[in-house]
Structure formats: structure tokens, C-alpha cells
Design a protein around this motif. Structure first.
Motif, short mmCIF file in Angstrom:
data_model
loop_
_atom_site.label_atom_id
_atom_site.label_comp_id
_atom_site.label_asym_id
_atom_site.label_seq_id
_atom_site.Cartn_x
_atom_site.Cartn_y
_atom_site.Cartn_z
N ILE A 110 -4.33 13.29 -1.05
CA ILE A 110 -5.51 12.44 -1.29
C ILE A 110 -6.49 12.65 -0.13
O ILE A 110 -6.07 12.86 1.01
N ASP A 111 -7.77 12.56 -0.44
CA ASP A 111 -8.80 12.75 0.58
C ASP A 111 -8.63 11.73 1.72
O ASP A 111 -8.22 10.58 1.50
N VAL A 149 0.83 -1.20 0.00
CA VAL A 149 0.00 0.00 0.00
C VAL A 149 0.87 1.26 0.00
O VAL A 149 0.54 2.26 -0.63
N GLN A 150 2.00 1.18 0.69
CA GLN A 150 2.91 2.33 0.73
C GLN A 150 3.46 2.63 -0.66
O GLN A 150 3.52 3.79 -1.08
N VAL A 151 3.84 1.58 -1.39
CA VAL A 151 4.33 1.77 -2.77
C VAL A 151 3.19 2.28 -3.65
O VAL A 151 3.39 3.18 -4.48
N HIS A 152 1.99 1.71 -3.50
CA HIS A 152 0.84 2.19 -4.26
C HIS A 152 0.62 3.68 -4.03
O HIS A 152 0.36 4.44 -4.98
N PHE A 153 0.72 4.09 -2.79
CA PHE A 153 0.47 5.48 -2.41
C PHE A 153 1.39 6.43 -3.16
O PHE A 153 0.94 7.37 -3.83
N TYR A 154 2.69 6.19 -3.08
CA TYR A 154 3.64 7.10 -3.73
C TYR A 154 3.53 7.02 -5.25
O TYR A 154 3.67 8.03 -5.95
N TYR A 155 3.27 5.83 -5.76
CA TYR A 155 3.17 5.69 -7.21
C TYR A 155 1.95 6.45 -7.73
O TYR A 155 2.04 7.13 -8.76
N ILE A 156 0.83 6.37 -7.03
CA ILE A 156 -0.40 7.02 -7.49
C ILE A 156 -0.26 8.54 -7.45
O ILE A 156 -0.63 9.24 -8.40
N ILE A 157 0.27 9.09 -6.36
CA ILE A 157 0.28 10.55 -6.21
C ILE A 157 1.45 11.21 -6.92
O ILE A 157 1.38 12.41 -7.26
N LEU A 158 2.55 10.46 -7.18
CA LEU A 158 3.73 11.09 -7.77
C LEU A 158 4.00 10.67 -9.21
O LEU A 158 4.68 11.39 -9.94
N SER A 190 1.59 8.11 -11.41
CA SER A 190 0.40 7.85 -12.22
C SER A 190 -0.51 9.07 -12.33
O SER A 190 -0.86 9.51 -13.41
N LYS A 191 -0.94 9.58 -11.18
CA LYS A 191 -1.82 10.75 -11.10
C LYS A 191 -3.11 10.56 -11.90
O LYS A 191 -3.68 11.52 -12.42
N ASN A 192 -3.56 9.31 -12.00
CA ASN A 192 -4.77 9.01 -12.76
C ASN A 192 -6.00 9.39 -11.94
O ASN A 192 -6.24 8.81 -10.88
N PRO A 193 -6.80 10.37 -12.40
CA PRO A 193 -7.97 10.81 -11.60
C PRO A 193 -8.95 9.68 -11.30
O PRO A 193 -9.55 9.64 -10.23
N GLN A 194 -9.12 8.76 -12.25
CA GLN A 194 -10.05 7.65 -12.05
C GLN A 194 -9.55 6.72 -10.95
O GLN A 194 -10.34 6.25 -10.10
N LEU A 195 -8.24 6.46 -10.94
CA LEU A 195 -7.67 5.62 -9.89
C LEU A 195 -7.78 6.29 -8.53
O LEU A 195 -8.09 5.65 -7.52
N ILE A 196 -7.51 7.60 -8.50
CA ILE A 196 -7.61 8.33 -7.23
C ILE A 196 -9.04 8.29 -6.70
O ILE A 196 -9.27 8.11 -5.50
N GLU A 197 -10.01 8.42 -7.60
CA GLU A 197 -11.42 8.34 -7.18
C GLU A 197 -11.75 6.96 -6.61
O GLU A 197 -12.43 6.84 -5.58
N ILE A 198 -11.26 5.90 -7.26
CA ILE A 198 -11.48 4.54 -6.76
C ILE A 198 -10.87 4.38 -5.37
O ILE A 198 -11.48 3.81 -4.46
N ILE A 199 -9.66 4.87 -5.20
CA ILE A 199 -8.93 4.72 -3.94
C ILE A 199 -9.64 5.46 -2.82
O ILE A 199 -9.78 4.95 -1.70
#
Length: 285
Positions: free
Chosen positions: A276-277, A231-240, A242-251
Motif C-alpha cells: 500500500i502507498d 488497524v493492524q487487523v484492517h491492514f492484513y484483511y485489506i491487502i490479503l 478483501s483487495k478492494n481497489p476502492q477501499l485501498i484508495e480510501i485508505i
């Protein structure tokens, strides 16, 4: 125990009444014909040779029996229409039931196809995660696997970035771009190890969102297989990265980061937790 009252079916009652009237009319016509024939036998044989009398007798018989049987024919025709309408209604109901069965079968097949693909992606994710946990990139590192090594290297580079930032600008708060560049630079050294893993991670989340009939159920299954390190790797990968709005919404909607170690993220920089919210970190239990 009260017995449920059965409501009368007025349609059936009306149809039965019409049928009864039709048979009564036919019977009445036959009875009149029988009476007429009996009466005719009582007359002299001269009546059978007198065309005028026979014509009058025929007109009398046709004038009495004909309308009665015509009424019976109308009633029977109307009954035929009623039963034809019922047949059409029954056929429509059967078609509706058949369509419903086909829809249920199609839905079942779609669920089976979805679950086959879902569990294939999930198994690939689990196998990839196990491979990463058993892989050690740096032989000199004290970390036991690539998940830990990626985090440790990123923290080291972030600390260096903060020191340079403090020396240059007197502030410990690097910019978003600096954090992003630092993580990408560190991630490049682990790209071969993590690339397929993270691509499958994104594909798994988007596949559930776009194809599942019950996304929350399957997201909970996926979350149960994530470890704190993942989850820690997912967190940094998503926000730094990927930055995919659809993925962020899912998360955020499905609390996908509920297992994250917020203290470990704060050790790098607490600012990241604001990207992230808070719903993404909320635990559902």
C-alpha cells in the motif's frame, strides 16, 4: 467614515418620468376640454342648432384632445408593461429564493439522514470492537483478546511458512499467494468473531465515500475510534483478503493506517508494508 454613494435607479426614474408625462397629458386634455366648453358658452345659442358648426367644433376638440389622450394611453400601456415585467422579475426572484430554501432544506435533511446512518454504523463498529477486545478465543493463549490472538497466530503460521520456504527453496521470502493462504487459514478460525465487524468496517468506509458531503471530516471521526490492534487487523484483511481497489484508495487518500504499528508488521514480514502507498501510514499531526 465615508458614506457609501447610492447609485440612482434609472429604471425607476424613467418609469416615474413616464407616469408624470401621462398625468400631464391627461391634465392637458382636461384643461383643453374645459377651455373649449367655456369658450362655447360665450357663443350665441344659434351655434347649438347649426350642425355644421358643431361638427367643426367636435373635429377641433377631437383633433387636439384625442391625440393627447392617445399619447397618454400609450404611455400608460407602456408603464403597465414595465410594472408587469417588474412583477415577473420579483416572482422569479421569489421562486429562486424558494428553490434555494428548499435546496438548503433538502441538503440539511440529507446530512441529517447521512449522520443518523453514519453514527449507527459507527456505534455498531465500536460495540463490535469492544466485544472482540473482551473475547478470548484460545484459553491457553497469553493474549488478552481476539485482536492479539489473530495477530499472534498469523505470525506463528508465517514463521512456519518461512521455515518451510527456507528448507525447500533456501529463501525466507514466501510468495503473495502463500501469505494470503496463510492469513485466510488463520482468519477462518476467527471468522465468526470478526466477520460482522469487518463487513461493517467496509460498509462504513464506502458509505462515507459515496454519501458524505465532507468525507475527510467523517474519516477523521472514524480514525479516532480505531485502536492500534484494530488497524493492524484492517491492514492484513485489506491487502490479503478483501483487495478492494476502492477501499485501498480510501485508505491511502485518508491515511487510515496512521495508527499502525509498523514494527509489528515488519516482524511478520516488511514486504507487506510495500503493498500500500506510504500515504496510508502518514500521520496528519
Amino acid at each position: 467614515m465615508k458614506l457609501k454613494k447610492i447609485k440612482p435607479n434609472w429604471g425607476d426614474i424613467f418609469a416615474n418620468l413616464l407616469a408624470f408625462c401621462a398625468f400631464v397629458a391627461i391634465g392637458l386634455g382636461l384643461w383643453l376640454c374645459y377651455i373649449f366648453i367655456i369658450k362655447m358658452k360665450g357663443f350665441s345659442e344659434d351655434i347649438w342648432q347649426d350642425r355644421t358648426l358643431l361638427g367643426m367644433a367636435g373635429e377641433f376638440l377631437g383633433g387636439t384632445v384625442g391625440p393627447i389622450w392617445a399619447l397618454a394611453g400609450v404611455i400608460l400601456f407602456f408603464l403597465a408593461l414595465i410594472y408587469q415585467k417588474r412583477e415577473l422579475v420579483l416572482q422569479r426572484m421569489e421562486l429562486h429564493e424558494s428553490r434555494k430554501i428548499m435546496e438548503d432544506q433538502s441538503r440539511t435533511i440529507a446530512i441529517q439522514q447521512f449522520e443518523n446512518t453514519f453514527f449507527q454504523l459507527l456505534n455498531f463498529h465500536i460495540n463490535a470492537a469492544n466485544h472482540i477486545r473482551n473475547t478470548k478465543i484460545n484459553s491457553n493463549s497469553k493474549s488478552q483478546n481476539a485482536f492479539d490472538e489473530l495477530y499472534v497466530d498469523f505470525k506463528k503460521e508465517t514463521d512456519k511458512l518461512k521455515k518451510r520456504r527456507k528448507a525447500d527453496a533456501g529463501s525466507l521470502s514466501p510468495s503473495d499467494q502463500s501469505f494470503e493462504n496463510t492469513f485466510i487459514a488463520v482468519f477462518e478460525g476467527y471468522k465468526n468473531t470478526f466477520q460482522h465487524y469487518l463487513e461493517n468496517y467496509k460498509a462504513l468506509l464506502l458509505f462515507i465515500k459515496n454519501k458524505s458531503h465532507d468525507p475527510s471530516f467523517y474519516y477523521n471521526i472514524v480514525k479516532s475510534h480505531f485502536t492500534e490492534q484494530e488497524v493492524q487487523v484492517h491492514f492484513y484483511y485489506i491487502i490479503l483478503v478483501s483487495k478492494n481497489p476502492q477501499l485501498i484508495e480510501i485508505i491511502e487518500d485518508n491515511h487510515m493506517f496512521e495508527k499502525i504499528n509498523e514494527r509489528a508488521v515488519s516482524d511478520v514480514d516488511p514486504y507487506h508494508l510495500q503493498k500500500i502507498d506510504k500515504e496510508a501510514f502518514r500521520r496528519e499531526y
